[in-house]
Structures are given as C-alpha cells and as structure tokens.
Motif scaffolding. Structure first.
Motif, PDB file in Angstrom:
ATOM      1  N   ASP A 271       0.858  -1.182   0.000  1.00  0.00           N
ATOM      2  CA  ASP A 271       0.000   0.000   0.000  1.00  0.00           C
ATOM      3  C   ASP A 271       0.894   1.231   0.000  1.00  0.00           C
ATOM      4  OD1 ASP A 271      -1.823   2.030   0.416  1.00  0.00           O
ATOM      5  OD2 ASP A 271      -2.978   0.957   1.942  1.00  0.00           O
ATOM      6  N   GLY A 272       0.861   1.966  -1.091  1.00  0.00           N
ATOM      7  CA  GLY A 272       1.696   3.156  -1.202  1.00  0.00           C
ATOM      8  C   GLY A 272       1.096   4.394  -0.559  1.00  0.00           C
ATOM      9  N   GLY A 273      -0.112   4.269  -0.015  1.00  0.00           N
ATOM     10  CA  GLY A 273      -0.731   5.393   0.675  1.00  0.00           C
ATOM     11  C   GLY A 273      -1.376   6.403  -0.239  1.00  0.00           C
ATOM     12  N   ARG A 274      -1.537   6.057  -1.506  1.00  0.00           N
ATOM     13  CA  ARG A 274      -2.197   6.967  -2.443  1.00  0.00           C
ATOM     14  C   ARG A 274      -3.675   6.567  -2.535  1.00  0.00           C
ATOM     15  NH1 ARG A 274      -1.404   7.857  -8.891  1.00  0.00           N
ATOM     16  NH2 ARG A 274      -2.324   9.951  -8.976  1.00  0.00           N
ATOM     17  N   TRP A 275      -4.498   7.289  -1.793  1.00  0.00           N
ATOM     18  CA  TRP A 275      -5.917   6.950  -1.679  1.00  0.00           C
ATOM     19  C   TRP A 275      -6.761   8.046  -2.320  1.00  0.00           C
ATOM     20  CZ3 TRP A 275      -6.536   5.201   4.173  1.00  0.00           C
ATOM     21  CH2 TRP A 275      -5.681   4.110   4.410  1.00  0.00           C
ATOM     22  N   LEU A 276      -7.936   7.657  -2.804  1.00  0.00           N
ATOM     23  CA  LEU A 276      -8.818   8.585  -3.514  1.00  0.00           C
ATOM     24  C   LEU A 276     -10.254   8.434  -3.028  1.00  0.00           C
ATOM     25  CD1 LEU A 276      -9.489  10.545  -5.906  1.00  0.00           C
ATOM     26  CD2 LEU A 276      -9.626   8.518  -7.384  1.00  0.00           C
ATOM     27  N   ASP A 277     -10.880   9.560  -2.711  1.00  0.00           N
ATOM     28  CA  ASP A 277     -12.318   9.605  -2.445  1.00  0.00           C
ATOM     29  C   ASP A 277     -12.933  10.381  -3.598  1.00  0.00           C
ATOM     30  OD1 ASP A 277     -14.893   9.849  -1.558  1.00  0.00           O
ATOM     31  OD2 ASP A 277     -14.391  10.576   0.447  1.00  0.00           O
ATOM     32  N   LEU A 278     -13.602   9.663  -4.507  1.00  0.00           N
ATOM     33  CA  LEU A 278     -14.020  10.251  -5.770  1.00  0.00           C
ATOM     34  C   LEU A 278     -15.298  11.086  -5.660  1.00  0.00           C
ATOM     35  CD1 LEU A 278     -12.825  10.199  -8.640  1.00  0.00           C
ATOM     36  CD2 LEU A 278     -14.456   8.373  -9.191  1.00  0.00           C
ATOM     37  N   CYS A 279     -16.063  10.895  -4.600  1.00  0.00           N
ATOM     38  CA  CYS A 279     -17.311  11.656  -4.386  1.00  0.00           C
ATOM     39  C   CYS A 279     -17.309  12.118  -2.934  1.00  0.00           C
ATOM     40  CB  CYS A 279     -18.539  10.794  -4.673  1.00  0.00           C
ATOM     41  SG  CYS A 279     -18.483   9.918  -6.252  1.00  0.00           S
ATOM     42  N   ALA A 280     -16.477  13.090  -2.612  1.00  0.00           N
ATOM     43  CA  ALA A 280     -16.082  13.319  -1.224  1.00  0.00           C
ATOM     44  C   ALA A 280     -17.087  14.108  -0.389  1.00  0.00           C
ATOM     45  CB  ALA A 280     -14.729  14.031  -1.183  1.00  0.00           C
ATOM     46  N   GLY A 281     -17.840  15.043  -0.986  1.00  0.00           N
ATOM     47  CA  GLY A 281     -18.694  15.904  -0.170  1.00  0.00           C
ATOM     48  C   GLY A 281     -19.718  15.149   0.642  1.00  0.00           C
ATOM     49  N   PRO A 282     -19.945  15.593   1.887  1.00  0.00           N
ATOM     50  CA  PRO A 282     -19.388  16.760   2.586  1.00  0.00           C
ATOM     51  C   PRO A 282     -18.088  16.485   3.346  1.00  0.00           C
ATOM     52  CG  PRO A 282     -21.137  15.808   3.902  1.00  0.00           C
ATOM     53  CD  PRO A 282     -21.073  14.994   2.643  1.00  0.00           C
ATOM     54  N   GLY A 283     -17.512  15.276   3.214  1.00  0.00           N
ATOM     55  CA  GLY A 283     -16.182  15.049   3.760  1.00  0.00           C
ATOM     56  C   GLY A 283     -16.081  14.167   4.980  1.00  0.00           C
ATOM     57  N   GLY A 284     -17.196  13.619   5.464  1.00  0.00           N
ATOM     58  CA  GLY A 284     -17.133  12.772   6.650  1.00  0.00           C
ATOM     59  C   GLY A 284     -16.306  11.523   6.440  1.00  0.00           C
ATOM     60  N   LYS A 285     -16.579  10.814   5.346  1.00  0.00           N
ATOM     61  CA  LYS A 285     -15.809   9.598   5.062  1.00  0.00           C
ATOM     62  C   LYS A 285     -14.359   9.939   4.731  1.00  0.00           C
ATOM     63  CE  LYS A 285     -19.677   6.793   3.344  1.00  0.00           C
ATOM     64  NZ  LYS A 285     -20.708   7.850   3.205  1.00  0.00           N
ATOM     65  N   THR A 286     -14.153  11.058   4.041  1.00  0.00           N
ATOM     66  CA  THR A 286     -12.786  11.474   3.711  1.00  0.00           C
ATOM     67  C   THR A 286     -11.968  11.677   4.979  1.00  0.00           C
ATOM     68  OG1 THR A 286     -13.821  12.743   1.919  1.00  0.00           O
ATOM     69  CG2 THR A 286     -11.467  13.055   2.273  1.00  0.00           C
ATOM     70  N   ALA A 287     -12.542  12.380   5.947  1.00  0.00           N
ATOM     71  CA  ALA A 287     -11.839  12.646   7.203  1.00  0.00           C
ATOM     72  C   ALA A 287     -11.529  11.350   7.933  1.00  0.00           C
ATOM     73  CB  ALA A 287     -12.683  13.560   8.086  1.00  0.00           C
ATOM     74  N   LEU A 288     -12.499  10.442   7.969  1.00  0.00           N
ATOM     75  CA  LEU A 288     -12.281   9.181   8.663  1.00  0.00           C
ATOM     76  C   LEU A 288     -11.213   8.350   7.959  1.00  0.00           C
ATOM     77  CD1 LEU A 288     -13.303   7.735  11.161  1.00  0.00           C
ATOM     78  CD2 LEU A 288     -15.040   6.614   9.756  1.00  0.00           C
ATOM     79  N   LEU A 289     -11.239   8.332   6.626  1.00  0.00           N
ATOM     80  CA  LEU A 289     -10.221   7.595   5.872  1.00  0.00           C
ATOM     81  C   LEU A 289      -8.821   8.108   6.191  1.00  0.00           C
ATOM     82  CD1 LEU A 289     -11.772   7.272   2.292  1.00  0.00           C
ATOM     83  CD2 LEU A 289     -11.137   5.388   3.816  1.00  0.00           C
ATOM     84  N   ALA A 290      -8.643   9.421   6.134  1.00  0.00           N
ATOM     85  CA  ALA A 290      -7.322   9.999   6.375  1.00  0.00           C
ATOM     86  C   ALA A 290      -6.850   9.701   7.794  1.00  0.00           C
ATOM     87  CB  ALA A 290      -7.360  11.498   6.133  1.00  0.00           C
ATOM     88  N   ALA A 291      -7.749   9.828   8.766  1.00  0.00           N
ATOM     89  CA  ALA A 291      -7.371   9.571  10.153  1.00  0.00           C
ATOM     90  C   ALA A 291      -7.070   8.097  10.387  1.00  0.00           C
ATOM     91  CB  ALA A 291      -8.488  10.034  11.088  1.00  0.00           C
ATOM     92  N   MET A 292      -7.848   7.212   9.749  1.00  0.00           N
ATOM     93  CA  MET A 292      -7.568   5.778   9.893  1.00  0.00           C
ATOM     94  C   MET A 292      -6.240   5.410   9.255  1.00  0.00           C
ATOM     95  SD  MET A 292     -11.201   3.719   9.515  1.00  0.00           S
ATOM     96  CE  MET A 292     -11.750   4.557   8.034  1.00  0.00           C
ATOM     97  N   GLY A 293      -5.923   6.038   8.129  1.00  0.00           N
ATOM     98  CA  GLY A 293      -4.632   5.770   7.508  1.00  0.00           C
ATOM     99  C   GLY A 293      -3.483   6.165   8.410  1.00  0.00           C
ATOM    100  N   GLN A 294      -3.625   7.320   9.072  1.00  0.00           N
ATOM    101  CA  GLN A 294      -2.597   7.752  10.022  1.00  0.00           C
ATOM    102  C   GLN A 294      -2.508   6.790  11.202  1.00  0.00           C
ATOM    103  OE1 GLN A 294      -3.914  11.787  10.912  1.00  0.00           O
ATOM    104  NE2 GLN A 294      -2.183  12.615   9.764  1.00  0.00           N
ATOM    105  N   ALA A 295      -3.672   6.394  11.734  1.00  0.00           N
ATOM    106  CA  ALA A 295      -3.684   5.516  12.908  1.00  0.00           C
ATOM    107  C   ALA A 295      -3.090   4.160  12.586  1.00  0.00           C
ATOM    108  CB  ALA A 295      -5.121   5.361  13.421  1.00  0.00           C
TER     109      ALA A 295
END
Length: 461
Positions: A271-295
């Motif tokens: 996993d190279g860490g290059r992730w995409l949220d193609l339909c991001a608004g309003p951003g709830g899943k995007t935020a969770l994805l980024a935080a889970m990747g960090q965790a």
C-alpha cells in the motif's frame, strides 16, 4: 337611551412557538425545497426553543413530513376533493392538524382549534371554516379506522398495503421488497424502522480520542460495530464540544463501516498510501479515511478528495482540516489524474432511499424517474474509479440506497466492462452479521440500526 356597545370580534390566537416552528419548516420544505433535518435545528436555535417546546416542534415537523402520503389520503377523503385542489398553505396547516389528531396525544380540541385559528389568520373566516370541518371529520375516527378504509387490501396488494400503513410511496416499498429478495417478509419491519426517529451517531476521530472517551464526554453509548461509533439518544450534536473542536463527526455508523472497509480490503502488493475519495462531499468519510490511515501507520498516506460542487467542497475542506487530504474541485468522471491509486472510494450520488429516516421529506421528493439518470452517473463514476486504480488495487463502490438499479445493477455492469473481480466484502464489515448472501454487503436500519448502505469491493486486474 344609549345603544349597547358593539362587541369587537375576538382576536385570533396565533400558533404557539412550537407549532409555529413546525409550520414554518413545512412551508420551507414545500416552497424552497429545504431539508427539514437542516432547517428545523437552525430554526430552534434562532428562536430559542428548547426542552419540551423543541421536542414538540421536532415531533410535529418530522412526523408530518414522514407521514405526508397517509395524511394526504385522509385529508382528501375528509375534504371530498383531491389535495391538488387545496391551497398549499392551507394543506400544510391541515397536515399539521391531522398529524396531531392521528399520531399524537394532543387533545382533539387543541389540535383543531390551533389549526383553525391559524387558517383564519393566514386566509379568512370561510377557509378557517373549511379547515374546521375537515379536521372535525378526521377527528371522528382514529388512524386504524382510516387505514382500514383507505389502504389497499393486504390480501391482493400486500406491498401497497404496507406502503400505505407506513406512509411510504408504493414504488419505494416495492424497491425495498425487491432488494430484500428472499427476506421480503421483513418489509413491514424495514418500513417501520424508517418511521422511527433514529439515534444520532458520532464518529470519534482516530488518533484524537477513542469511542469510549467520546461516549464518556457526551454521555453516549459506544456503538455495536464500528470501533469509532458513539450513539446519542437525542439533542443537537452541533452543540457538542467534541464536534465543534473537530475530534468527532456526526456520521451514521453504516458510513463509518464503509470507510473502514476500504482500509481493510486486501491489496496485491504494498500500500503506497495513495488513496482517492471520488465523491467526497461533505467530507465525513474522507476525514475518517485519512485519520484511519494515520492511525494504521500507512507510510505517506494521503487522500485525494474530489468534489465539484463549491459548497460541498468547502465542507470537505472544513471537515478534513489538519489531515493529509487534498481537496480537488473537478468532476470525478474525468478528473485528469495520473492513474495508480491504491484504494479508491466511490460513495456515489444516489436516490438516498437508505436514509429516509434521517431525511423525513425525501420519500415524497424522490420519483422513480430519478433512478435511470443516477444509474448512468454511478456507472460513469465507477468506471472512472477503476481506470484510476493500479492493478491489484481496490475500488469500494457504495450507495446509501438499496435500489437494485443503483447497487447490483451498477456493479454487474462494471464486472462486464472492466478488468475487475468482486471480493467478498462481508469480512470487511466484521463484527456485523446478516449482511446478505455476498459477495456484496447490504446494511439495513431494521437489522443493524444504520442507514441502508450497499457496498461492493472490486479488485482491479
């Protein structure tokens, strides 16, 4: 001899603050296409309503929006005319009064008199008399009696009967029955769950605090399935410090499970860490994805969030502040990116039939004709996501609708047209059970207490 003084007509009594708020939201929904679940909390704050007044306004607003079809059938019968021949403002008043008569413990006199008085203020004595006559006719019988007379027969049209009883358009009830398939006997429970007021779900942001810590802060309960979920019995979550500070989000547990599933899906290769949220608004899943990747310690993880609508893109930026997220304002069908993403989420625009309990007016706003155009958009977005994903990477396709044309139909088209294979998504949702026959996952409000989220995991060949 002096003449007796003329008696002035008594001044009509305006609606009390709770009923007034409910009526004003109903008008905003009808005239401005407002969303009741957004308009009402703002109005309660603006007018300083809280406690019992806020609770009563909420019950009247959401209840009247949810049961509009049943209310309209009763009103039309009692009025002796179709609802399209009743003034829209008068009709909303009648709906508000009828809901109180059939679905609340409000005394008949109070339900009728407050509505009639407001009709006199909005119009004139004649139309106030019309409202009085209609409501008094309705008040002579209870809801069960009206249903027995007006509902389709259970023996000849069981889906139509259940749709009427639970105040759903018949086409939506049929779509639910089709999606349930062999479990269509659960249709009554599913429709009833749409009429129940849902709990508020929060998501604790990974690396910021745990679900247990968040639950203790907000006096909530740790969720059943998502390790980040907390349930609230009620209240305005926007007033919570954790939400204001950005360490928690208002997010249905089903949506949390979808985001988590993308991070758990097996890849071929690192996993190279290059992730995409193609339909991001309003951003709830995007935020969770980024935080889970960090965790999870994914080295160099960064989420590209695509959102073409300006207001929704602003919300993505607001909800992902401080996280490794790049918000790009382009059309996801042709974003112009270099292919090679490891993980891609397509939480596609859809009819939203799976979230009717949270959007009470949506069931009457959506039409069967909405489905084909959305299906085309969903297929185009999924095709774009597959083209942007590296070989061995994973695309997670999700909709907040169980309609077969938006779920298995879209995925089947992708499997025919693109070099992908379906993974069994069910293990990615552990510990949730009763997810369907696989390889896809279908969550249900009556089974899981979540929105009716559909998910398919596709690996690119």
């Amino acid at each position: 001899m002096t003449r007796p003084a003329k008696r002035r007509p008594a001044r009509r009594q305006e609606l009390d603050p709770a009923r007034r708020a409910a009526f004003d939201v109903l008008r905003a929904v009808a005239e401005q296409d407002a969303y009741a679940n957004l308009a009402l909390p703002a109005m309660l704050r603006e007018r300083g309503l809280h406690g019992r007044d806020a609770a009563f306004a909420t019950e009247l607003t959401y209840g009247t929006c949810r049961t509009r079809g049943l209310l309209d059938a009763v009103i039309a019968d009692a009025a002796g005319r179709p609802i399209d021949r009743i003034d829209p403002v008068l009709l909303d008043l009648l709906r508000l009064g009828t809901y109180q008569l059939l679905r609340t413990r409000v005394e008949q006199h109070a339900a009728v008199s407050t509505t009639v008085e407001q009709a006199g203020i909005e119009f004139d004595t004649a139309r106030a008399g019309f409202v009085n006559g209609v409501l008094r006719t309705i008040a002579r019988r209870d809801e069960r009696s009206w249903v027995d007379e007006l509902a389709p027969s259970m023996s000849t049209d069981p889906v139509g009967h259940l749709a009427f009883v639970h105040a759903h358009p018949r086409w939506i009830a049929q779509a639910f029955a089709d999606a349930l398939g062999a479990d269509a006997g659960e249709l009554a429970d599913l429709l009833a769950s749409d009429d129940a007021r849902p709990e508020v779900h929060l998501a604790a942001r990974p690396t910021a605090l745990t679900a247990a810590e968040l639950a203790a802060q907000v006096h909530g309960t740790v969720g059943r399935y998502s390790p980040y979920a907390v349930y609230l019995a009620g209240g305005d979550p926007g007033l919570l410090a954790a939400v204001r500070d950005g360490v928690a989000l208002v997010q249905d547990e089903g949506s949390q499970l979808v985001a988590r599933a993308l991070t758990l899906a097996p890849l071929d290769g690192a996993d190279g860490g290059r992730w995409l949220d193609l339909c991001a608004g309003p951003g709830g899943k995007t935020a969770l994805l980024a935080a889970m990747g960090q965790a999870a310690g994914v080295e160099g993880v960064r989420v590209t969030a695509v959102e073409p609508a300006p207001r929704r893109a602003d919300l993505v930026e607001e909800n992902t502040r401080g996280l490794p997220v790049d918000v790009i304002r382009v059309d996801g069908r042709d974003p112009g990116f270099e292919p090679g993403f490891d993980r891609v989420l397509v939480d596609a625009p859809c009819t939203g039939l799976g979230a009717l309990r949270r959007r009470p007016e949506a069931r009457w706003r959506r039409k069967p004709g909405d489905v084909p155009a959305l299906g085309r958009l969903q297929r185009e977005l999924l095709g774009s996501a597959i083209r942007l994903t590296r070989p061995g990477g994973v695309v997670l396709y999700a909709t907040c609708s169980p309609h077969l044309a938006e779920t298995v139909g879209v995925v089947a088209d992708a499997l025919r047209r693109h070099p992908v294979r379906a993974l069994d998504a069910r293990p990615l949702f552990d510990p949730a059970e009763q997810l369907g026959a696989g390889p896809y996952v279908q969550l249900w409000p009556h089974r899981h207490g979540t929105d009716a989220m559909f998910t398919a995991a596709l690996q690119v060949g």
